[in-house]
Design an enzyme around this catalytic site. Structure first.
Site, PDB file in Angstrom:
ATOM      1  N   GLU A 139      -3.829  -4.071  -0.179  1.00 12.29           N
ATOM      2  CA  GLU A 139      -3.667  -4.888  -1.384  1.00 12.29           C
ATOM      3  C   GLU A 139      -2.184  -5.153  -1.705  1.00 12.29           C
ATOM      4  O   GLU A 139      -1.837  -6.208  -2.231  1.00 12.29           O
ATOM      5  CB  GLU A 139      -4.393  -4.200  -2.558  1.00 12.29           C
ATOM      6  CG  GLU A 139      -4.478  -4.995  -3.832  1.00 12.29           C
ATOM      7  CD  GLU A 139      -5.188  -6.351  -3.708  1.00 12.29           C
ATOM      8  OE1 GLU A 139      -6.032  -6.536  -2.790  1.00 12.29           O
ATOM      9  OE2 GLU A 139      -4.875  -7.237  -4.525  1.00 12.29           O
ATOM     10  N   GLY A 140      -1.316  -4.216  -1.353  1.00 15.55           N
ATOM     11  CA  GLY A 140       0.122  -4.431  -1.589  1.00 15.55           C
ATOM     12  C   GLY A 140       0.612  -5.673  -0.839  1.00 15.55           C
ATOM     13  O   GLY A 140       1.310  -6.523  -1.404  1.00 15.55           O
ATOM     14  N   HIS A 141       0.224  -5.802   0.438  1.00 12.74           N
ATOM     15  CA  HIS A 141       0.608  -6.990   1.209  1.00 12.74           C
ATOM     16  C   HIS A 141      -0.029  -8.249   0.600  1.00 12.74           C
ATOM     17  O   HIS A 141       0.606  -9.293   0.504  1.00 12.74           O
ATOM     18  CB  HIS A 141       0.088  -6.896   2.653  1.00 12.74           C
ATOM     19  CG  HIS A 141       0.670  -5.790   3.461  1.00 12.74           C
ATOM     20  ND1 HIS A 141      -0.079  -4.711   3.906  1.00 12.74           N
ATOM     21  CD2 HIS A 141       1.921  -5.584   3.933  1.00 12.74           C
ATOM     22  CE1 HIS A 141       0.685  -3.916   4.616  1.00 12.74           C
ATOM     23  NE2 HIS A 141       1.898  -4.401   4.648  1.00 12.74           N
ATOM     24  N   MET A 186       0.333   2.304  -2.256  1.00  8.92           N
ATOM     25  CA  MET A 186      -0.420   1.805  -1.093  1.00  8.92           C
ATOM     26  C   MET A 186       0.500   1.700   0.115  1.00  8.92           C
ATOM     27  O   MET A 186       1.650   1.278  -0.003  1.00  8.92           O
ATOM     28  CB  MET A 186      -1.024   0.443  -1.395  1.00  8.92           C
ATOM     29  CG  MET A 186      -2.169   0.554  -2.341  1.00  8.92           C
ATOM     30  SD  MET A 186      -3.186  -0.925  -2.276  1.00  8.92           S
ATOM     31  CE  MET A 186      -4.333  -0.532  -3.587  1.00  8.92           C
ATOM     32  N   SER A 195       0.163   1.402   4.717  1.00  4.24           N
ATOM     33  CA  SER A 195      -0.687   1.423   5.911  1.00  4.24           C
ATOM     34  C   SER A 195      -0.785   2.850   6.446  1.00  4.24           C
ATOM     35  O   SER A 195      -1.784   3.229   7.058  1.00  4.24           O
ATOM     36  CB  SER A 195      -0.109   0.512   6.989  1.00  4.24           C
ATOM     37  OG  SER A 195       0.108  -0.774   6.446  1.00  4.24           O
TER      38      SER A 195
END
Ligand code: PAF
Length: 291
Positions: free
Chosen positions: A35-37, A184, A186
């Site tokens: 969601e950050g991306h 958040m 990866s």
């Protein structure tokens, strides 16, 4: 959404868009989109005509003992996620096309890499700046957006753009957090269930320091002590650094000011997690992060 793997084809597409009067934003990523991306895509979507997302796990920014091989990759999922948020172009080069020959000429971050992650990961920011410069030269965007979770990365990229006169606006977006505060990333995918429960202690530590700052505390040793209490109570968290730095030079400070950055890195199991806060944020202090 058009998907392009070849750098020349990418530049041809971008130039055609620009020639037709359309503006372009680039969201550089290493994939494993969260969601950050996706919020970065949302942000730039509002400001430009075309959004390009690049997905490239850049070998140049990984040390020889780091997680290049294990880094999570799922292009099908990423493609669907990027499309779902209105991405116009997906740039997915291979390492062979990005580095057909060893990267001899590189962009160096100088003293900006002396602190925080730069001190722990020699060569990392050189690898980041070199690939970001290449992506900028390939996509030729008007605007590029990066997450503030990687605050040092945002600062070095902003400085590269200034020092090398690149005609690109850099947007730095607030960190997106899980419900329990964990930033958040990866790399959160590396966490076991038990580690995932422990990891939010980093954000709790930063919050505790921020509370102390808002209560008037400016001495960095006491702010660090406030942040350490929740972190030290979790033995699985192995602190790598916890520092307060100037938002432009990234040099450590002894007395915090509004907009100083408190940054933390810790290892937990196979994961190395980072997080930060801008002291005074939300009280009129501008998050400066490199400007
Ligand atoms: O933040 C990242 O994912 C990477 O460092 C970046 C900016 C895409 C360069 O590889």
């Amino acid at each position: 959404m058009i998907e392009i793997a070849d750098p020349d084809a990418m530049r041809t597409w971008s130039r055609a868009e620009r020639k037709s009067g359309r503006t372009i934003a680039l969201v550089p990523t290493m994939g494993s989109l969260h969601e950050g991306h996706l919020r970065l895509i949302d942000r730039v979507r509002e400001r430009v005509d075309r959004v390009v997302v690049s997905i490239f796990v850049n070998p140049l920014q990984f040390g020889s003992t780091e997680d290049l091989g294990a880094y999570p990759r799922d292009l099908d999922r990423d493609r669907a996620a990027a499309l779902g948020r209105g991405t116009d172009g997906l740039f997915v080069p291979t390492a062979e096309v990005m580095y057909p020959a060893p990267a001899v000429v590189r962009v160096v971050p100088g003293s900006l890499a002396d602190s925080l992650c730069g001190a722990q990961r020699p060569g990392h920011f050189e690898g980041v700046l070199t690939v970001v410069m290449k992506l900028f030269n390939i996509v030729e965007p008007n605007l590029a957006s990066f997450g503030r979770k990687d605050a040092q990365q945002a600062v070095v990229i902003r400085r590269m753009v200034t020092d090398l006169n690149l005609p690109i606006e850099i947007d730095v977006a607030p960190t997106v957090r899980e419900r329990d505060g964990l930033a958040m990333s990866s790399r959160n995918a590396y966490l076991s269930e038990a580690e995932r429960r422990v990891a939010p202690a980093l954000a709790r530590g930063l919050d505790a320091a921020h509370e102390a700052f808002l209560g008037g505390e400016r001495a960095v040793d006491r702010l660090v002590a406030a942040a350490r209490a929740p972190i030290d109570s979790e033995p699985a968290l192995e602190l790598e650094y916890l520092e307060v730095v100037d938002p432009v030079s990234l040099a450590p400070v002894e007395t915090a000011e509004a907009a100083s950055i408190m940054a933390v890195a810790a290892r937990i199991g196979a994961a190395r997690l980072i997080d930060n806060i801008i002291l005074g944020e939300g009280t009129g202090a501008d998050p400066r992060v490199g400007q």
